[in-house]
Design an enzyme around this catalytic site. Structure first.
Site, PDB file in Angstrom:
ATOM      1  N   SER A  65       0.815  -1.223   0.000  1.00 20.68           N
ATOM      2  CA  SER A  65       0.000   0.000   0.000  1.00 20.68           C
ATOM      3  C   SER A  65       0.843   1.266   0.000  1.00 20.68           C
ATOM      4  O   SER A  65       0.419   2.295  -0.532  1.00 20.68           O
ATOM      5  CB  SER A  65      -0.955   0.007   1.197  1.00 20.68           C
ATOM      6  N   HIS A  89      -5.755  -3.277 -17.903  1.00 21.60           N
ATOM      7  CA  HIS A  89      -5.209  -3.073 -16.558  1.00 21.60           C
ATOM      8  C   HIS A  89      -5.966  -1.916 -15.891  1.00 21.60           C
ATOM      9  O   HIS A  89      -5.603  -0.759 -15.994  1.00 21.60           O
ATOM     10  CB  HIS A  89      -3.706  -2.822 -16.636  1.00 21.60           C
ATOM     11  N   ARG A  90      -7.011  -2.267 -15.185  1.00 24.59           N
ATOM     12  CA  ARG A  90      -8.014  -1.305 -14.745  1.00 24.59           C
ATOM     13  C   ARG A  90      -7.588  -0.457 -13.552  1.00 24.59           C
ATOM     14  O   ARG A  90      -8.290   0.482 -13.173  1.00 24.59           O
ATOM     15  CB  ARG A  90      -9.318  -2.047 -14.440  1.00 24.59           C
ATOM     16  N   GLU A  96      -6.488   7.947 -24.614  1.00 20.64           N
ATOM     17  CA  GLU A  96      -6.010   7.384 -25.871  1.00 20.64           C
ATOM     18  C   GLU A  96      -6.373   8.289 -27.039  1.00 20.64           C
ATOM     19  O   GLU A  96      -7.406   8.969 -27.025  1.00 20.64           O
ATOM     20  CB  GLU A  96      -6.605   5.986 -26.108  1.00 20.64           C
ATOM     21  N   PHE A  97      -5.493   8.291 -28.029  1.00 17.07           N
ATOM     22  CA  PHE A  97      -5.736   9.006 -29.277  1.00 17.07           C
ATOM     23  C   PHE A  97      -7.117   8.646 -29.826  1.00 17.07           C
ATOM     24  O   PHE A  97      -7.464   7.463 -29.928  1.00 17.07           O
ATOM     25  CB  PHE A  97      -4.653   8.636 -30.294  1.00 17.07           C
ATOM     26  N   SER A  98      -7.905   9.661 -30.171  1.00 16.41           N
ATOM     27  CA  SER A  98      -9.271   9.433 -30.631  1.00 16.41           C
ATOM     28  C   SER A  98      -9.351   9.464 -32.149  1.00 16.41           C
ATOM     29  O   SER A  98      -9.109  10.506 -32.776  1.00 16.41           O
ATOM     30  CB  SER A  98     -10.215  10.492 -30.050  1.00 16.41           C
ATOM     31  N   ARG A 100     -12.087   9.220 -33.585  1.00 18.22           N
ATOM     32  CA  ARG A 100     -13.323   9.966 -33.878  1.00 18.22           C
ATOM     33  C   ARG A 100     -13.019  11.442 -34.080  1.00 18.22           C
ATOM     34  O   ARG A 100     -13.723  12.143 -34.810  1.00 18.22           O
ATOM     35  CB  ARG A 100     -14.323   9.829 -32.729  1.00 18.22           C
ATOM     36  N   HIS A 186       3.025  -4.182 -10.453  1.00 18.08           N
ATOM     37  CA  HIS A 186       2.201  -5.332 -10.831  1.00 18.08           C
ATOM     38  C   HIS A 186       2.191  -5.506 -12.349  1.00 18.08           C
ATOM     39  O   HIS A 186       2.356  -6.629 -12.857  1.00 18.08           O
ATOM     40  CB  HIS A 186       0.775  -5.153 -10.319  1.00 18.08           C
ATOM     41  N   ARG A 191       3.471  -8.448 -17.195  1.00 20.29           N
ATOM     42  CA  ARG A 191       3.583  -8.352 -18.648  1.00 20.29           C
ATOM     43  C   ARG A 191       5.001  -8.545 -19.184  1.00 20.29           C
ATOM     44  O   ARG A 191       5.181  -8.626 -20.398  1.00 20.29           O
ATOM     45  CB  ARG A 191       3.025  -7.005 -19.109  1.00 20.29           C
TER      46      ARG A 191
END
Length: 230
Positions: A65, A89-90, A96-98, A100, A186, A191
């Protein structure tokens, strides 16, 4: 936080790009803050500059912690095929690049590997040169066709959020990944280990390199760097 570059990617149009990772920001005096907070129950000793043994003790005994008291932001340039694995990985926050909002203009070229017939989530790097060359050419041809149709769609007034459906998974994307030192520990341990797709593992190793450069005392406590010379 001022960006600190470790790699650079030139601005280009309709090109084959490489993946990269660079540092955007880190909590000032991150290691000192972690140690200071770890000594919350020993206020008379909180300003002790000797932190190496303390951090090693916390790692050894699973006191994770305290590593939530500092954070790091990295910029990751990769493809739309690899980005979803990172976004899973929440415990991190992402931007992020959009596609749209802005037009895509480059892709990431990858080397092929043979499918492992015993493990559907594994691949083996033993393909012949001819097959590898074919795959490289195929990526280029698919991108050129898709990008041409994408540009035509935009010229016809089709919205970017619709035109992007013409683009392949290796279309380049850029994202900012913000997490606590605990989350980075983590992520890197998971990864960079067996079972991660090679392309994602390479990104994680670049993250680990930056982590070790910026947080050397924590990295030594984790065994990622050798201990300082006595």
């Amino acid at each position: 936080m001022n960006p600190v570059e470790t790699t650079s990617t030139p601005d280009t149009q309709n090109t084959n790009e490489t993946e990269s990772v660079k540092l955007i920001g880190l909590t000032p005096k991150a290691e000192e803050i972690i140690a200071y907070c770890a000594r919350v129950s020993n206020p008379q000793n909180q300003d002790n500059p000797k932190i190496s043994n303390l951090l090693t003790y916390c790692v050894k005994n699973g006191h994770w912690s305290i590593f939530e008291q500092a954070s790091m932001v990295l910029e990751i340039v990769t493809s739309r095929g690899i980005a979803p694995q990172i976004l899973r990985h929440r415990s991190f926050s992402f931007q992020e690049f959009s596609q749209r909002y802005a037009a895509a203009n480059s892709y990431v070229g990858y080397q092929p590997r043979r499918q492992d017939l015993k493990n559907r989530q594994n691949s083996v790097d033993d393909l012949d040169t001819q097959t590898k060359d074919w795959f490289q050419q195929a990526q280029s041809e698919v991108w050129e066709l898709a990008y041409t149709k994408y540009q035509q769609a935009l010229e016809k007034g089709i919205a970017k959020e619709c035109a992007r459906f013409l683009l392949p998974l290796n279309t380049q994307t850029r994202l900012y990944m913000n997490g606590t030192v605990r989350s980075w520990i983590h992520y890197i341990e998971l990864r960079t280990g067996h079972g991660t797709q090679l392309e994602h593992m390479q990104i994680a190793n670049k993250c680990k390199q930056i982590f070790c450069e910026q947080l050397p005392t924590v990295a030594q406590s984790l065994g990622w760097l050798p201990p300082p010379a006595s």
